[in-house]
Scaffold this motif. Structure first.
Motif, PDB file in Angstrom:
ATOM      1  N   ALA A 109       0.988  -1.165  -0.021  1.00 19.51           N
ATOM      2  CA  ALA A 109       0.024  -0.027  -0.106  1.00 19.51           C
ATOM      3  C   ALA A 109       0.944   1.142   0.064  1.00 19.51           C
ATOM      4  O   ALA A 109       2.048   1.293   0.540  1.00 19.51           O
ATOM      5  N   LYS A 110       0.466   2.434  -0.394  1.00 23.11           N
ATOM      6  CA  LYS A 110       1.146   3.479  -0.650  1.00 23.11           C
ATOM      7  C   LYS A 110       1.114   4.322   0.598  1.00 23.11           C
ATOM      8  O   LYS A 110       0.122   4.549   1.174  1.00 23.11           O
ATOM      9  N   ILE A 111       2.227   4.951   0.995  1.00 17.88           N
ATOM     10  CA  ILE A 111       2.180   5.671   2.176  1.00 17.88           C
ATOM     11  C   ILE A 111       2.315   7.194   1.553  1.00 17.88           C
ATOM     12  O   ILE A 111       3.143   7.699   0.730  1.00 17.88           O
ATOM     13  N   SER A 112       1.428   8.103   2.459  1.00 18.56           N
ATOM     14  CA  SER A 112       1.357   9.636   1.988  1.00 18.56           C
ATOM     15  C   SER A 112       2.701  10.242   2.006  1.00 18.56           C
ATOM     16  O   SER A 112       2.757  11.270   1.167  1.00 18.56           O
ATOM     17  N   THR A 113       3.692   9.895   3.063  1.00 19.17           N
ATOM     18  CA  THR A 113       4.555  10.631   3.066  1.00 19.17           C
ATOM     19  C   THR A 113       5.940  10.048   2.203  1.00 19.17           C
ATOM     20  O   THR A 113       7.085  10.683   2.243  1.00 19.17           O
ATOM     21  N   GLY A 114       5.547   9.099   1.167  1.00 16.50           N
ATOM     22  CA  GLY A 114       6.382   8.604   0.166  1.00 16.50           C
ATOM     23  C   GLY A 114       6.862   6.960   0.550  1.00 16.50           C
ATOM     24  O   GLY A 114       6.883   6.448   1.799  1.00 16.50           O
ATOM     25  N   GLY A 115       6.987   6.287  -0.290  1.00 21.57           N
ATOM     26  CA  GLY A 115       7.382   4.949  -0.184  1.00 21.57           C
ATOM     27  C   GLY A 115       5.952   4.158  -0.058  1.00 21.57           C
ATOM     28  O   GLY A 115       5.018   4.432  -0.377  1.00 21.57           O
ATOM     29  N   TYR A 116       6.291   2.824   0.327  1.00 17.60           N
ATOM     30  CA  TYR A 116       5.104   1.705   0.341  1.00 17.60           C
ATOM     31  C   TYR A 116       5.234   1.098   1.772  1.00 17.60           C
ATOM     32  O   TYR A 116       6.225   0.987   2.310  1.00 17.60           O
ATOM     33  N   ARG A 117       4.170   0.549   2.256  1.00  9.77           N
ATOM     34  CA  ARG A 117       4.223  -0.594   3.268  1.00  9.77           C
ATOM     35  C   ARG A 117       3.916  -1.900   2.547  1.00  9.77           C
ATOM     36  O   ARG A 117       2.867  -2.027   1.936  1.00  9.77           O
ATOM     37  N   TYR A 118       4.789  -2.781   3.134  1.00  7.04           N
ATOM     38  CA  TYR A 118       4.717  -4.223   2.246  1.00  7.04           C
ATOM     39  C   TYR A 118       4.145  -4.936   3.462  1.00  7.04           C
ATOM     40  O   TYR A 118       4.453  -4.741   4.583  1.00  7.04           O
ATOM     41  N   TYR A 119       3.463  -6.084   2.794  1.00  4.13           N
ATOM     42  CA  TYR A 119       3.004  -7.153   3.517  1.00  4.13           C
ATOM     43  C   TYR A 119       3.048  -8.417   3.075  1.00  4.13           C
ATOM     44  O   TYR A 119       3.149  -8.779   1.769  1.00  4.13           O
ATOM     45  N   TRP A 120       3.267  -9.535   3.860  1.00  4.58           N
ATOM     46  CA  TRP A 120       2.954 -10.983   3.590  1.00  4.58           C
ATOM     47  C   TRP A 120       2.261 -11.503   4.562  1.00  4.58           C
ATOM     48  O   TRP A 120       2.428 -11.520   5.833  1.00  4.58           O
ATOM     49  N   ALA A 121       0.986 -12.181   4.119  1.00  8.74           N
ATOM     50  CA  ALA A 121       0.295 -13.124   4.858  1.00  8.74           C
ATOM     51  C   ALA A 121       0.756 -14.322   4.573  1.00  8.74           C
ATOM     52  O   ALA A 121       0.675 -14.781   3.478  1.00  8.74           O
TER      53      ALA A 121
END
Length: 200
Positions: A109-121
């Protein structure tokens, strides 16, 4: 400034090849285009312990972990692989004997301050995909595919340590190339564990 998450893309699916107390292995992740929405809903079960004529302690444990993935389309070839369908002459057959794979699901998911948050379920069992279509009423009506997935903690005690999810923000070697190269289930904060090697 606070962070706000928005958007969703880069669905990746990997098969859980082995998950026992002694062994843990995933297949190489495969990208699934067309991410529309993703929901992970872990339930915690809390029990109140009473002593001294009152509530003495709150005991919590992890309950069901419900997931719901919405994608533009789940291609027939991927359905055949995930749900164990038989393909004969280009025709996909479903059977009562089909065996569904356990999978890991990655996304960002995109972060408003720049970059992304990544996930693995890390480990989930998908439910069969319902067939639902409706006629067009004067204009196209997109009908994305919804897949419900029941997630659970890993069995492995050496590497998985009953983990069910991994997430991190971009930086310090974490980006789309390293995160989706393989399923992340080890502690990537240790200096001796390079990001590109997590999951091995």
């Amino acid at each position: 400034m606070g962070k706000v998450l928005s958007g969703l893309d880069m669905f990746h699916i990997a098969e859980v090849l082995k998950d026992t107390k002694d062994e843990l292995e995933f297949s190489v992740p495969e990208e699934l285009p067309g991410a529309v929405s993703m929901k992970l809903d872990p339930k915690s079960e809390t029990e109140t312990f009473y002593a001294d004529n009152g509530a003495f302690a709150q005991l919590s444990s992890l309950g069901d972990i419900d997931g719901e993935m919405e994608v533009a389309d789940l291609p027939l070839d991927m359905q055949a692989k995930i749900f164990g369908k038989t393909v004969e002459g280009g025709i996909h057959f479903s059977s009562a004997d089909d065996r569904t794979l356990e999978i890991a699901l990655g996304f960002r998911a995109k972060i408003s301050t720049g970059g992304y948050r990544y996930y693995w379920a890390l480990k989930g069992k998908p439910e069969l995909v319902p067939v639902e279509h409706k006629t067009e009423e004067g204009k196209p009506s997109p009908q994305p595919t919804q897949v419900k997935i029941k997630f659970s903690p890993l069995t492995n005690l050496k590497k998985g340590k009953k983990r069910w999810e991994a997430k991190a923000e971009e930086g310090n070697g974490i980006n789309a190339e390293t995160w989706f190269k393989q399923v992340v289930y080890k502690d990537i904060t240790k200096e001796e564990t390079p990001v590109v090697d997590v999951g091995k």
